[in-house]
Design a protein around this motif. Structure first.
Motif, PDB file in Angstrom:
ATOM      1  N   UNK A  37      -4.186  -3.527   0.527  1.00  0.00           N
ATOM      2  CA  UNK A  37      -3.484  -3.048   2.152  1.00  0.00           C
ATOM      3  C   UNK A  37      -2.893  -1.337   2.094  1.00  0.00           C
ATOM      4  N   UNK A  38      -2.373  -1.155   0.823  1.00  0.00           N
ATOM      5  CA  UNK A  38      -1.388   0.020   0.427  1.00  0.00           C
ATOM      6  C   UNK A  38      -2.117   1.244   0.117  1.00  0.00           C
ATOM      7  N   UNK A  39      -1.008   2.304   0.586  1.00  0.00           N
ATOM      8  CA  UNK A  39      -1.922   3.517  -0.780  1.00  0.00           C
ATOM      9  C   UNK A  39      -0.877   3.906  -1.837  1.00  0.00           C
ATOM     10  N   UNK A  40      -1.377   4.399  -2.379  1.00  0.00           N
ATOM     11  CA  UNK A  40      -1.147   4.395  -4.398  1.00  0.00           C
ATOM     12  C   UNK A  40       0.058   4.701  -4.045  1.00  0.00           C
ATOM     13  N   UNK A  41       1.652   5.736  -2.952  1.00  0.00           N
ATOM     14  CA  UNK A  41       2.338   5.908  -3.575  1.00  0.00           C
ATOM     15  C   UNK A  41       3.219   5.287  -2.168  1.00  0.00           C
ATOM     16  N   UNK A  42       3.191   4.127  -1.953  1.00  0.00           N
ATOM     17  CA  UNK A  42       3.173   2.696  -1.595  1.00  0.00           C
ATOM     18  C   UNK A  42       4.380   1.945  -2.519  1.00  0.00           C
ATOM     19  N   UNK A  43       2.282   1.672  -3.398  1.00  0.00           N
ATOM     20  CA  UNK A  43       2.901   1.197  -4.808  1.00  0.00           C
ATOM     21  C   UNK A  43       3.481   1.462  -5.604  1.00  0.00           C
ATOM     22  N   UNK A  44       3.545   2.384  -6.133  1.00  0.00           N
ATOM     23  CA  UNK A  44       5.014   2.897  -6.852  1.00  0.00           C
ATOM     24  C   UNK A  44       6.294   3.346  -6.466  1.00  0.00           C
ATOM     25  N   UNK A  45       6.088   3.472  -5.678  1.00  0.00           N
ATOM     26  CA  UNK A  45       7.799   3.327  -5.079  1.00  0.00           C
ATOM     27  C   UNK A  45       8.317   1.763  -4.781  1.00  0.00           C
TER      28      UNK A  45
END
Length: 129
Positions: A37-45
């Motif tokens: 459900x997330x984009x990669x930037x949200x995962x990294x953060x």
């Protein structure tokens, strides 16, 4: 459609398991449990926050994170999209089968429960997405 949902759940679980072991995250926040459900930037953060300042992500770790995300969560995200399209097709077919007018469809969406599995179309009169 069940295959889509099953595939998404398996991919999210596989990525969560990978994060737990490879990224050394003891307790995964909800965001990381539903990576599709997330984009990669949200995962990294979220990974950075979970690991803390004393355990930053290395460049190699960031590459591994991107590779893991691309391998599991991106395909799962596409499966989610496919499931959503199938739900919309089914909803349209049901509305057509019942012969609903535009006004009746609009009323249907205006009075739908707040936890509907799909969002109303933006074209519905007075409905919001």
């Amino acid at each position: 459609m069940g295959d889509c949902i099953d595939g998404v759940q398996k991919a999210d679980q596989a990525f969560a398991d990978w994060l737990h072991t490879e990224m050394e995250i003891e307790k995964l926040p909800r965001l990381l449990q539903t990576a599709s459900l997330q984009d990669f930037n949200a995962i990294v953060a979220s990974v950075r926050k979970s690991r803390g300042k004393k355990n930053p992500i290395t460049p190699a770790g960031l590459k591994a994170l991107r590779d893991g995300f691309n391998e599991t969560s991106l395909p799962a995200s596409k499966l989610r999209q496919q499931a959503k399209q199938l739900e919309w097709q089914l909803a349209l077919l049901v509305n057509q089968a019942f012969g609903l007018t535009v006004e009746e469809e609009s009323l249907l969406w205006k009075t739908a429960p707040p936890r509907m599995p799909i969002m109303p179309p933006s074209s519905a009169n007075g409905a919001t997405t």
